[in-house]
Enzyme design. Structure first.
Site, PDB file in Angstrom:
ATOM      1  N   LYS A  32     -27.244 -13.572 -10.206  1.00 42.49           N
ATOM      2  CA  LYS A  32     -27.885 -12.386 -10.171  1.00 42.49           C
ATOM      3  C   LYS A  32     -27.251 -11.336  -8.833  1.00 42.49           C
ATOM      4  O   LYS A  32     -28.152 -11.612  -7.913  1.00 42.49           O
ATOM      5  CB  LYS A  32     -29.397 -12.500 -10.487  1.00 42.49           C
ATOM      6  N   GLU A  38     -23.481  -4.610 -12.885  1.00 43.31           N
ATOM      7  CA  GLU A  38     -24.366  -4.314 -11.477  1.00 43.31           C
ATOM      8  C   GLU A  38     -23.318  -3.837 -10.574  1.00 43.31           C
ATOM      9  O   GLU A  38     -22.282  -4.347 -10.589  1.00 43.31           O
ATOM     10  CB  GLU A  38     -24.586  -5.655 -10.850  1.00 43.31           C
ATOM     11  N   CYS A  52     -30.181  -6.871  33.637  1.00 39.43           N
ATOM     12  CA  CYS A  52     -30.751  -7.266  34.688  1.00 39.43           C
ATOM     13  C   CYS A  52     -29.671  -7.152  35.719  1.00 39.43           C
ATOM     14  O   CYS A  52     -28.706  -7.795  35.707  1.00 39.43           O
ATOM     15  CB  CYS A  52     -31.384  -8.620  34.696  1.00 39.43           C
ATOM     16  N   LYS A  79     -28.863 -17.272 -19.857  1.00 41.54           N
ATOM     17  CA  LYS A  79     -28.986 -16.703 -21.217  1.00 41.54           C
ATOM     18  C   LYS A  79     -28.605 -17.511 -22.209  1.00 41.54           C
ATOM     19  O   LYS A  79     -27.653 -18.289 -22.097  1.00 41.54           O
ATOM     20  CB  LYS A  79     -27.996 -15.492 -21.255  1.00 41.54           C
ATOM     21  N   SER A 115     -35.673  -5.582 -18.896  1.00 41.74           N
ATOM     22  CA  SER A 115     -35.944  -6.019 -17.620  1.00 41.74           C
ATOM     23  C   SER A 115     -35.950  -7.406 -18.123  1.00 41.74           C
ATOM     24  O   SER A 115     -35.975  -8.098 -19.031  1.00 41.74           O
ATOM     25  CB  SER A 115     -37.217  -5.843 -16.713  1.00 41.74           C
ATOM     26  N   ASP A 164       0.792  -1.175  -0.111  1.00 43.10           N
ATOM     27  CA  ASP A 164      -0.102  -0.032   0.014  1.00 43.10           C
ATOM     28  C   ASP A 164       0.915   1.332  -0.027  1.00 43.10           C
ATOM     29  O   ASP A 164       0.395   2.226  -0.609  1.00 43.10           O
ATOM     30  CB  ASP A 164      -0.768  -0.015   1.194  1.00 43.10           C
TER      31      ASP A 164
HETATM   32  O1  I6G Z   1     -30.710  -7.198 -14.384  1.00 43.92           O
HETATM   33  C1  I6G Z   1     -29.930  -8.235 -14.834  1.00 43.92           C
HETATM   34  C2  I6G Z   1     -29.183  -8.601 -13.912  1.00 43.92           C
HETATM   35  C3  I6G Z   1     -28.148  -9.670 -14.400  1.00 43.92           C
HETATM   36  C4  I6G Z   1     -29.740  -8.320 -16.149  1.00 43.92           C
HETATM   37  C5  I6G Z   1     -28.926  -9.535 -16.643  1.00 43.92           C
HETATM   38  C6  I6G Z   1     -28.045  -9.826 -15.754  1.00 43.92           C
HETATM   39  O2  I6G Z   1     -27.237 -10.773 -16.249  1.00 43.92           O
HETATM   40  C7  I6G Z   1     -26.398 -11.341 -15.272  1.00 43.92           C
HETATM   41  N1  I6G Z   1     -28.978  -9.461 -18.077  1.00 43.92           N
HETATM   42  C8  I6G Z   1     -29.829  -8.932 -18.789  1.00 43.92           C
HETATM   43  C9  I6G Z   1     -29.580  -9.333 -20.075  1.00 43.92           C
HETATM   44  C10 I6G Z   1     -30.758  -7.902 -18.255  1.00 43.92           C
HETATM   45  N2  I6G Z   1     -30.695  -7.825 -16.975  1.00 43.92           N
HETATM   46  C11 I6G Z   1     -31.563  -7.177 -19.231  1.00 43.92           C
END
Ligand code: I6G
Length: 675
Positions: A118, A176, A429, A293, A84, A35
């Site tokens: 997810k 995400e 207590c 997918k 979605s 670091d």
């Molecule tokens: O909301 C989502 C979370 C994770 C996703 C997603 C996903 O892939 C791991 N993939 C797609 C194609 C979409 N929403 C529309």
């Protein structure tokens, strides 16, 4: 070279070096420099940029600290809508998903799928032009999101420039943003300490962090970005499968979830679901399901979309970890140290596949924070194996005149006065061992597996023994007779004899187990071991002054005070003497304060994962701790080695990613036998 040119060159070299180290640390979890060295590079770059502002660029690593606060976020139109996903809640939904695909494609053969966790975070879009991050946005309603570029730039796993030079002229990477659970816990602990409202869950914490108009606040939150899909892509031949696209993301410097897997057909999807559901509690991030997918982009295009969701993908949800129910009552439980804990009695509800009718409310501060009233509709959360929690109250559903919850002024068990020290969250207590609840808890703790390990002496039996007046302290256990026990509910002569045998067996113990079993406040298993290693025998520990105790490594003033207090109480000393008189014994041990044994594992930290053939995890933990090592539940840069047995899970993967040595069971045996 002119001086200006050489400064520009140094700035570019520093940026490349810092970006590379960021990538190794935040994306690959493989830190490559200490670091201090990283800080030195950053400091040098900052100095050069301050002296030569003409060289500052918007994607320099120095720009990750946050910018001037905004008054509002600008709107962003997504060039390709962020869709979605349809949900599947069971096998039948998944079967229907596969059938729909096969029907549309007029193809009965097994389709190739990619399965991905997810992540329970916030979906964002990152736009890169000529390899440079130019804009980051939220999903919003799918067509219009908010421009949160400044906030996203503070996330170190988001490359400000794509790595390499083989990338599209324009590309939108979607994924995400989430907060790992250990970081969420730390954030909430700090919030509580500084009197702020904690977040209900990691997702809310991530959302709240991204919604900051002041990106300097976001910069302090250890958010992570994981890439999962491509939106717009121009000036590049897109690969033919989603799996290959994810590989490209990694090449460009993004983090992609390590559990992503390819397989065929519904059977493959369901097998992956089972494996991930089992793995879910050991992951250090929250997932609310899996996404499947179709791998081939050509097939995805043929399948197309229905309303706002693709036909080629589905979210297979895990059982919810949150549910709503009604708060029926709040009861107050008294623990071993007298701590009074409010417990919510709930209208039973299934959360994550398990029926929940009680939830902890921690303390009165928590009740106040939630603004909880009797009869309220509450949200219950059950994550991993932890006790269910009440995370929020749906105040809109509150009935008129709902009563507030008051801390009782006297102990619900012994009627002694309830004390609440100014500034402390916990009420206690004041009855000490007069209180039957404290006595029962102290005896349950004494008998527990990691303490004296008295087989067959469960909670119900302890409660009966105390309620019938057969025992008042742990020393009384060793005075019980077969007849005493046989007269209890659901006990016969045989089970009574078994308990007496187990009590007899428990007398041969280890000193650290006895010290842990005594229930001295703040003395857990590890501290008990440390004390024994330091003092060697009970007489030296009993006579130790606070200063002597403070000289022990890892013992602070609070522990020192509690230990001293315990051994200064006559009642405790007479219980200890009675135990020894009853025959409780342990092998003699030398102390580290009187001998200098250098051949220990002091300073080393091990992590155990998977199933070992010849040892239980507790046995390995005990053996390593005897030698001075620490055993931790999670892998980090500081881990000395990971001991991996059969079916080792994500900890093994993490160790491999971090380059931590992996030790087999055989190597563990060799290590233990070498001491
Ligand atoms: O909301 C989502 C979370 C994770 C996703 C997603 C996903 O892939 C791991 N993939 C797609 C194609 C979409 N929403 C529309």
């Amino acid at each position: 070279m002119t001086a200006r040119k050489s400064i520009e060159k140094e700035i570019n070299q520093l940026r490349t070096a810092i970006d590379t180290h960021n990538h190794r640390y935040y994306v690959l979890d493989e830190p490559s420099i200490p670091d201090v060295e990283y800080d030195r590079l950053m400091q040098r770059l900052k100095t050069l940029e301050t002296e030569h502002p003409e060289f500052v660029t918007s994607n320099s690593p120095t720009q990750r600290v946050g910018a001037a606060p905004l008054s509002s976020f600008a709107s962003v139109e997504h060039e390709i809508p962020m869709l979605s996903l349809d949900n599947a809640f069971d096998e039948a939904d998944m079967e229907a998903f596969e059938k729909r695909i096969q029907d549309r494609l007029k193809n009965r053969s097994e389709i190739e799928f990619v399965g991905e966790p997810k992540l329970d975070g916030i979906a964002v879009s990152l736009m890169y032009e000529e390899g440079q991050l130019v804009r980051g946005a939220t999903r919003g309603d799918g067509s219009t999101g908010e421009d949160i570029t400044q906030n996203l730039k503070t996330i170190k796993s988001i490359p400000l420039e794509l790595q390499g030079n083989d990338w599209p002229s324009r590309v939108e990477v979607r994924g995400e943003v989430y907060l790992p659970v250990p970081d969420f816990d730390r954030l909430n602990q700090n919030a509580l300490k500084s009197g702020q409202k904690p977040f209900a869950n990691p997702r809310n914490a991530a959302a709240g962090s991204l919604r900051q108009l002041d990106s300097k606040v976001t910069a302090k939150r250890p958010l992570v970005f994981s890439a999962y899909g491509v939106g717009l892509i121009e000036g590049y031949v897109r690969p033919d499968t989603h799996a290959k696209m994810l590989k490209l993301f990694k090449k460009w410097g993004f983090k992609v979830n390590p559990e992503v897997t390819c397989f065929k057909g519904l059977k493959g999807c369901l097998g992956y679901y089972e494996r991930m559901l089992e793995m879910r509690p050991s992951l250090d991030y929250e997932i609310d399901g899996l996404v499947f997918k179709v791998n081939q982009y050509e097939l995805q295009e043929t399948l197309g979309f229905v309303s706002r969701a693709p036909r080629w993908a589905i979210a297979h949800k895990f059982p919810a970890q949150e549910e709503m129910t009604e708060l029926l009552a709040v009861e107050f439980q008294v623990g071993r140290t007298g701590a009074i804990t409010p417990v919510a009695r709930l209208n039973p509800v299934t959360v994550g596949g398990v029926q929940v009718s009680n939830a902890t409310l921690h303390n009165m501060d928590e009740i106040e924070r939630l603004d909880l009233r009797l009869g309220d509709t509450v949200v219950i959360r059950r994550a991993g194996d932890v006790i269910p929690q009440v995370t929020s109250v749906i105040t809109e559903k509150r009935k008129k005149g709902a009563k507030r919850i008051k801390l009782p002024t006297t102990c619900p068990v012994c009627d002694s006065h309830v004390e609440r020290i100014e500034g402390e969250a916990v009420a206690r207590c004041s009855g000490g061992l007069i209180c039957a609840a404290q006595r029962k808890e102290a005896i349950k703790h004494f008998a527990s597996r990691k303490a004296m390990d008295i087989e067959g002496l469960g909670d119900r039996l302890v409660e009966q023994l105390v309620d019938q007046g057969l025992i008042a302290s742990v020393a009384d256990l060793y005075r019980l007779t077969v007849d005493d026990v046989a007269a209890l509910d659901r006990m016969g002569p045989k089970s009574a004899q078994n308990l007496i045998n187990a009590l007899e067996q428990s007398k041969s113990t280890k000193l650290e187990r006895l010290i842990f079993a005594l229930g001295i406040r703040e003395v857990g298993e590890t501290t008990a071991k440390t004390l024994v290693r330091h003092f060697g025998d009970i007489a030296r520990l009993q006579q130790a002054s606070e200063d002597d105790l403070l000289a022990v490594k890892d013992v602070g003033p609070v522990v020192a005070q509690y230990v001293r207090h315990f051994f200064s109480e006559d009642n405790n000393l007479s219980i200890l003497n009675a135990l020894i008189e009853a025959g409780v014994n342990w092998p003699a041990q030398s102390s580290s304060s009187s001998t200098s044994n250098t051949s220990t594992l002091e300073g080393k930290t091990y992590v155990i994962t998977g199933t070992l053939e010849s040892y239980t995890r507790d046995e390995v933990k005990e053996a390593l701790e005897q030698l001075g090592a620490k055993v931790s539940g999670s892998v980090s840069k500081k881990t000395t080695a990971v001991i991996a047995g059969e079916k080792a899970g994500s900890k093994l993967v993490k160790a491999q990613q971090l380059g931590i040595p992996i030790m087999s069971e055989e190597e563990l045996t060799q290590l233990l036998e070498s001491y």
